[in-house]
Each structure stands twice: as structure tokens, then as C-alpha cells.
Design a protein around this motif. Sequence first.
Motif, PDB file in Angstrom:
ATOM      1  N   ARG A 115      67.179 109.017   2.215  1.00  0.00           N
ATOM      2  CA  ARG A 115      67.332 109.832   3.427  1.00  0.00           C
ATOM      3  C   ARG A 115      67.163 108.997   4.700  1.00  0.00           C
ATOM      4  O   ARG A 115      68.021 109.084   5.591  1.00  0.00           O
ATOM      5  CB  ARG A 115      66.355 110.999   3.409  1.00  0.00           C
ATOM      6  CG  ARG A 115      66.432 111.841   4.672  1.00  0.00           C
ATOM      7  CD  ARG A 115      65.845 113.207   4.522  1.00  0.00           C
ATOM      8  NE  ARG A 115      66.006 113.990   5.739  1.00  0.00           N
ATOM      9  CZ  ARG A 115      65.890 115.305   5.808  1.00  0.00           C
ATOM     10  NH1 ARG A 115      65.630 115.992   4.714  1.00  0.00           N
ATOM     11  NH2 ARG A 115      66.046 115.932   6.938  1.00  0.00           N
ATOM     12  N   PRO A 116      66.086 108.212   4.828  1.00  0.00           N
ATOM     13  CA  PRO A 116      66.025 107.380   6.049  1.00  0.00           C
ATOM     14  C   PRO A 116      67.166 106.381   6.154  1.00  0.00           C
ATOM     15  O   PRO A 116      67.563 106.009   7.261  1.00  0.00           O
ATOM     16  CB  PRO A 116      64.666 106.668   5.930  1.00  0.00           C
ATOM     17  CG  PRO A 116      64.226 106.848   4.532  1.00  0.00           C
ATOM     18  CD  PRO A 116      64.850 108.108   4.049  1.00  0.00           C
ATOM     19  N   ALA A 117      67.714 105.950   5.010  1.00  0.00           N
ATOM     20  CA  ALA A 117      68.871 105.056   5.065  1.00  0.00           C
ATOM     21  C   ALA A 117      70.068 105.769   5.675  1.00  0.00           C
ATOM     22  O   ALA A 117      70.805 105.205   6.497  1.00  0.00           O
ATOM     23  CB  ALA A 117      69.212 104.558   3.662  1.00  0.00           C
ATOM     24  N   PHE A 118      70.272 107.022   5.283  1.00  0.00           N
ATOM     25  CA  PHE A 118      71.363 107.805   5.859  1.00  0.00           C
ATOM     26  C   PHE A 118      71.107 108.092   7.335  1.00  0.00           C
ATOM     27  O   PHE A 118      72.027 108.058   8.158  1.00  0.00           O
ATOM     28  CB  PHE A 118      71.527 109.119   5.107  1.00  0.00           C
ATOM     29  CG  PHE A 118      72.121 108.964   3.732  1.00  0.00           C
ATOM     30  CD1 PHE A 118      72.958 107.916   3.424  1.00  0.00           C
ATOM     31  CD2 PHE A 118      71.825 109.887   2.730  1.00  0.00           C
ATOM     32  CE1 PHE A 118      73.507 107.774   2.156  1.00  0.00           C
ATOM     33  CE2 PHE A 118      72.366 109.761   1.462  1.00  0.00           C
ATOM     34  CZ  PHE A 118      73.203 108.701   1.174  1.00  0.00           C
ATOM     35  N   GLU A 119      69.865 108.388   7.674  1.00  0.00           N
ATOM     36  CA  GLU A 119      69.539 108.727   9.054  1.00  0.00           C
ATOM     37  C   GLU A 119      69.715 107.539   9.995  1.00  0.00           C
ATOM     38  O   GLU A 119      69.835 107.719  11.210  1.00  0.00           O
ATOM     39  CB  GLU A 119      68.108 109.264   9.138  1.00  0.00           C
ATOM     40  CG  GLU A 119      67.951 110.641   8.477  1.00  0.00           C
ATOM     41  CD  GLU A 119      66.507 111.102   8.417  1.00  0.00           C
ATOM     42  OE1 GLU A 119      65.604 110.238   8.523  1.00  0.00           O
ATOM     43  OE2 GLU A 119      66.279 112.309   8.249  1.00  0.00           O
ATOM     44  N   ALA A 120      69.736 106.324   9.429  1.00  0.00           N
ATOM     45  CA  ALA A 120      69.938 105.127  10.253  1.00  0.00           C
ATOM     46  C   ALA A 120      71.397 104.924  10.627  1.00  0.00           C
ATOM     47  O   ALA A 120      71.715 104.082  11.476  1.00  0.00           O
ATOM     48  CB  ALA A 120      69.418 103.897   9.519  1.00  0.00           C
ATOM     49  N   ILE A 121      72.308 105.686   9.999  1.00  0.00           N
ATOM     50  CA  ILE A 121      73.733 105.563  10.298  1.00  0.00           C
ATOM     51  C   ILE A 121      74.028 106.237  11.636  1.00  0.00           C
ATOM     52  O   ILE A 121      73.601 107.376  11.879  1.00  0.00           O
ATOM     53  CB  ILE A 121      74.578 106.203   9.177  1.00  0.00           C
ATOM     54  CG1 ILE A 121      74.323 105.491   7.846  1.00  0.00           C
ATOM     55  CG2 ILE A 121      76.056 106.168   9.526  1.00  0.00           C
ATOM     56  CD1 ILE A 121      74.991 106.162   6.665  1.00  0.00           C
ATOM     57  N   GLY A 152      75.578 108.403  14.391  1.00  0.00           N
ATOM     58  CA  GLY A 152      76.347 109.636  14.407  1.00  0.00           C
ATOM     59  C   GLY A 152      76.078 110.567  13.238  1.00  0.00           C
ATOM     60  O   GLY A 152      76.807 111.549  13.054  1.00  0.00           O
ATOM     61  N   ILE A 153      75.036 110.319  12.460  1.00  0.00           N
ATOM     62  CA  ILE A 153      74.746 111.189  11.330  1.00  0.00           C
ATOM     63  C   ILE A 153      74.236 112.539  11.831  1.00  0.00           C
ATOM     64  O   ILE A 153      73.505 112.615  12.823  1.00  0.00           O
ATOM     65  CB  ILE A 153      73.711 110.524  10.384  1.00  0.00           C
ATOM     66  CG1 ILE A 153      73.705 111.221   9.019  1.00  0.00           C
ATOM     67  CG2 ILE A 153      72.321 110.569  10.997  1.00  0.00           C
ATOM     68  CD1 ILE A 153      74.903 110.950   8.190  1.00  0.00           C
ATOM     69  N   THR A 154      74.650 113.606  11.172  1.00  0.00           N
ATOM     70  CA  THR A 154      74.207 114.959  11.503  1.00  0.00           C
ATOM     71  C   THR A 154      73.572 115.573  10.263  1.00  0.00           C
ATOM     72  O   THR A 154      73.759 115.071   9.151  1.00  0.00           O
ATOM     73  CB  THR A 154      75.394 115.829  11.949  1.00  0.00           C
ATOM     74  OG1 THR A 154      76.309 115.967  10.843  1.00  0.00           O
ATOM     75  CG2 THR A 154      76.114 115.207  13.139  1.00  0.00           C
ATOM     76  N   PRO A 155      72.807 116.655  10.427  1.00  0.00           N
ATOM     77  CA  PRO A 155      72.204 117.290   9.250  1.00  0.00           C
ATOM     78  C   PRO A 155      73.225 117.693   8.192  1.00  0.00           C
ATOM     79  O   PRO A 155      72.977 117.550   6.991  1.00  0.00           O
ATOM     80  CB  PRO A 155      71.494 118.519   9.841  1.00  0.00           C
ATOM     81  CG  PRO A 155      71.154 118.108  11.230  1.00  0.00           C
ATOM     82  CD  PRO A 155      72.304 117.257  11.683  1.00  0.00           C
ATOM     83  N   SER A 167      79.538 103.646   9.891  1.00  0.00           N
ATOM     84  CA  SER A 167      80.633 104.242   9.134  1.00  0.00           C
ATOM     85  C   SER A 167      80.110 105.244   8.111  1.00  0.00           C
ATOM     86  O   SER A 167      79.579 104.858   7.060  1.00  0.00           O
ATOM     87  CB  SER A 167      81.453 103.156   8.433  1.00  0.00           C
ATOM     88  OG  SER A 167      82.448 103.742   7.620  1.00  0.00           O
ATOM     89  N   VAL A 168      80.280 106.508   8.394  1.00  0.00           N
ATOM     90  CA  VAL A 168      79.891 107.560   7.454  1.00  0.00           C
ATOM     91  C   VAL A 168      80.809 107.533   6.238  1.00  0.00           C
ATOM     92  O   VAL A 168      80.364 107.750   5.104  1.00  0.00           O
ATOM     93  CB  VAL A 168      79.934 108.944   8.135  1.00  0.00           C
ATOM     94  CG1 VAL A 168      79.633 110.051   7.118  1.00  0.00           C
ATOM     95  CG2 VAL A 168      78.935 108.997   9.284  1.00  0.00           C
ATOM     96  N   ALA A 169      82.096 107.239   6.464  1.00  0.00           N
ATOM     97  CA  ALA A 169      83.052 107.198   5.353  1.00  0.00           C
ATOM     98  C   ALA A 169      82.676 106.092   4.363  1.00  0.00           C
ATOM     99  O   ALA A 169      82.708 106.294   3.147  1.00  0.00           O
ATOM    100  CB  ALA A 169      84.464 106.973   5.890  1.00  0.00           C
ATOM    101  N   LEU A 170      82.328 104.920   4.887  1.00  0.00           N
ATOM    102  CA  LEU A 170      81.914 103.823   4.008  1.00  0.00           C
ATOM    103  C   LEU A 170      80.641 104.184   3.256  1.00  0.00           C
ATOM    104  O   LEU A 170      80.500 103.884   2.066  1.00  0.00           O
ATOM    105  CB  LEU A 170      81.705 102.545   4.825  1.00  0.00           C
ATOM    106  CG  LEU A 170      81.270 101.300   4.034  1.00  0.00           C
ATOM    107  CD1 LEU A 170      82.291 100.963   2.957  1.00  0.00           C
ATOM    108  CD2 LEU A 170      81.054 100.118   4.978  1.00  0.00           C
ATOM    109  N   ALA A 171      79.724 104.859   3.940  1.00  0.00           N
ATOM    110  CA  ALA A 171      78.491 105.296   3.278  1.00  0.00           C
ATOM    111  C   ALA A 171      78.796 106.268   2.152  1.00  0.00           C
ATOM    112  O   ALA A 171      78.190 106.200   1.072  1.00  0.00           O
ATOM    113  CB  ALA A 171      77.548 105.943   4.289  1.00  0.00           C
ATOM    114  N   ALA A 172      79.741 107.162   2.355  1.00  0.00           N
ATOM    115  CA  ALA A 172      80.100 108.134   1.327  1.00  0.00           C
ATOM    116  C   ALA A 172      80.679 107.446   0.099  1.00  0.00           C
ATOM    117  O   ALA A 172      80.334 107.791  -1.042  1.00  0.00           O
ATOM    118  CB  ALA A 172      81.096 109.149   1.891  1.00  0.00           C
ATOM    119  N   VAL A 173      81.546 106.463   0.318  1.00  0.00           N
ATOM    120  CA  VAL A 173      82.157 105.736  -0.800  1.00  0.00           C
ATOM    121  C   VAL A 173      81.104 104.961  -1.570  1.00  0.00           C
ATOM    122  O   VAL A 173      81.052 104.987  -2.806  1.00  0.00           O
ATOM    123  CB  VAL A 173      83.265 104.797  -0.297  1.00  0.00           C
ATOM    124  CG1 VAL A 173      83.765 103.909  -1.431  1.00  0.00           C
ATOM    125  CG2 VAL A 173      84.420 105.598   0.290  1.00  0.00           C
TER     126      VAL A 173
END
Length: 403
Positions: A250-256, A258-261, A314-320
Motif C-alpha cells: 500500500r505505501p508503495a502504491f501511495e508513493a506513485i 497521482g494515485i487516488t483511493p 505511471s499507474v499503468a506500469l504499476a498495474a502491469v
Amino acid sequence: MSTNTLSTPTQSPGAPPEVATQAVRPTAWLAVVSLGLGIFTLVASEFLPASLLSPIAAELGITEGTAGQLVTATSIIGIIGGPLVVSALPRVNRRWVMAGLTTLAIVSNVLVAVSPVFGLMLASRLLLGIAISGFWAMSLAVTAQLVPADRLGRAMTVVNTGVSLATIAAVPAGAYLGELVGWRAVFLLAAAAGVLTLVAQLATLPSIPASGAPGFRTLLQTARIPVVALGVLAIILLAGGHFMGFTYLRPAFEAIDGITPSLLALLLMIFGVASFIGNMVAGPLADRRLPVLVIVAPAAIGVGTIVLALAGSSVALAAVTVFVWGVGFGAIPTMIQTWMAHVVPERLESAGGLIVAAFQIAITIGAAVGGLLVDSVGVQAALIGGGIAAVLGAGVLSSARAR
């Protein structure tokens, strides 16, 4: 309820896994499904407190951090629980051992639901830890007696599907039901699910005699076999690397940027779905291309964690990358169990106990080391460190297989 002996012929405990090619009867697959139901019920029970921490803490007058130890307790006891069950019940029919462990989980959930104080609740969760680790440790040997060896990977996929589904469903279902009926009723519902699982097991599991030489001595002898010791080290590296990063996902995602809930929830869901997919494809690959799976699954974890650390905005790169990571880790349990069955087919019960202990040690070490890296360097360091550990684990496992 079935009391017959095994209806499907399988290899002798010491035979090479490749020799068995018999067809699997439908009754055997029903028994395998009942084991998967058992794993689902047990793991879902393990994760329930995570979704109910606030109401539990409020009613008992404790902090949420203290309430969180209800989850920790089951993991800690799991380090010794699996080997303990395997070694302490050397001659009990495995049908009754599995049913007994499911019963222990039912008792644990009922005690948690009625406990007036936190201490009794914590002790009740220790019972669940023994049930989970013992059931998972025994599942490999029991499944190996239900199906031929060339179907073992697929059968373990069915069993481990219980883990995947529980991981995805337990927390949101617990939170939703807790709002509707209260947290104590949720644990009673978990106990009721355990009763249904127990009925399914008694109706489908045949008589399964203990396999291999019993006792703590055999467990220690198995642990001292060089290739097994390397396998245990590989598990600690693989699973430890995963949890080094996953604990702080979760903190890894929150560091991206433009991340939203909503995007955060989507990324977490992608990981859960990917893990389920990884488990589903692992069985056929483990049966047919095990050496390839030994390399590909850990590599997916390594690539996913390291690239996620470098994802930037990059949220898209994170998703992949999180999808790749999830698929890789979803394949690990079935891969490890099938690998160990090839290495020591005559000592599956002892091997199962060692696998469970290694996973629990990996969870503890991985989360602790990841936490140190997060606090001292940053969450990216935990992700990169976890990826490197997973790749090293693949190297150790490959070298062990060669030996």
C-alpha cells in the motif's frame, strides 16, 4: 459418509513421481475439493480479524494494534504447528487428522466469538494457528495419496485455490458482514462454514493411512537431506522476498504520483486476481514443465517488485508489474509442493511440515527486513530487496533440483 479405503491406485511412497499415469476417479477429485474447502475456511478465519479490528478493539477496550496480534498469533504458532502435527500423530489415519484439524478451527472461531477478554481470544487464535499449519502441512501427503503423481500439480492447484479465494474474499466479506451482524456473529458464521466443510470432508475423504516413517526423528532426518535443506532455504528466500515487498504494497502504491483511493483499490484488486490466475496455471505447468516454472514464477516476482519500485508516476506500469508479480507468487505454493514431491516422494508428510515452517519463517523475516528498509531507506528499497531475494531463491531451487 465414506469409510472406504483409497479408491484410486497411486504410486508407492518411494516410487519416482513420473511412474504413475492412472486416471483419477471423480470421487478422488471430490476429496481433493474438500481439502480446498478446508484451506479456504482456515485461511479465511485467519484473515477475519484484519477486517474487524476497530469493533473488536472498541468492545474489548484495547488498541487496534493490540487487536492486530490476533493475526500475528496464528502466523507465529505456524512455525512449529505444521511440524508438530506431522510428527506428533504418527499412526492416526489421515482422514481423521484432517477432520480433527478442521474441528479445531471450528472450536477456535466459537471461542473467539464468545470470549469476554482479549487473553482468551488470543489463546483461541493459537488453536487456529495449529489447525492452519497442520492442515496445510498434511495436505501435500494426503493429496498425493488421492491422485497419481502426474496429476499432483493440478490437484494441489485445487487445494491452493482455497488460499487464493480466502485471500481475496475474507477481508471485504468480514468487513461487510461485521457491519450487518456484528463482529462476534462473523466468527460464528466462520464456525458454521467450518461445520459444512467438516461434513464435506467426512463425506468424501477415504481412509488414508499415515505414509512414511513417523516421528520427530524422521522430520529431522528429512531436514538434513541436502537437497531438502536447499529447498527450505529457497522457500525462505522466495516467500521472504515476496513479503518483504508485499507487506508494504500500500505505501508503495501511495508513493506513485497521482494515485487516488479508487486507483489504489484497483491495484490491490489486480494483485488478488493475478494471484488467483497464477495458482490456476501453476498446476498443469508443475506437472509438465516443472523446471521452467521453477525459473519463471520467481522471475515474475523479481521483475514485478523491482519494476514497481521504479514505476514513478505511471499507474499503468504499476498495474502491469503488480499483475506480473501476483501471477508469479500465486504459482509459488503449488510449484514448491510439487517440487518437493519429486525430491522426496517417500517423505511427503515431513516435507509438508518443513514447507509450512519455512513459509512462516519467511513471512516473519520478510516483513521485518522490509520494515527496516522502509524506515531507513524507503519503500523502493524494500521492493528491490524483495525482488533480489526472490531471484536468489530461484537460483537455489534450480541448483537443488540439479543435485
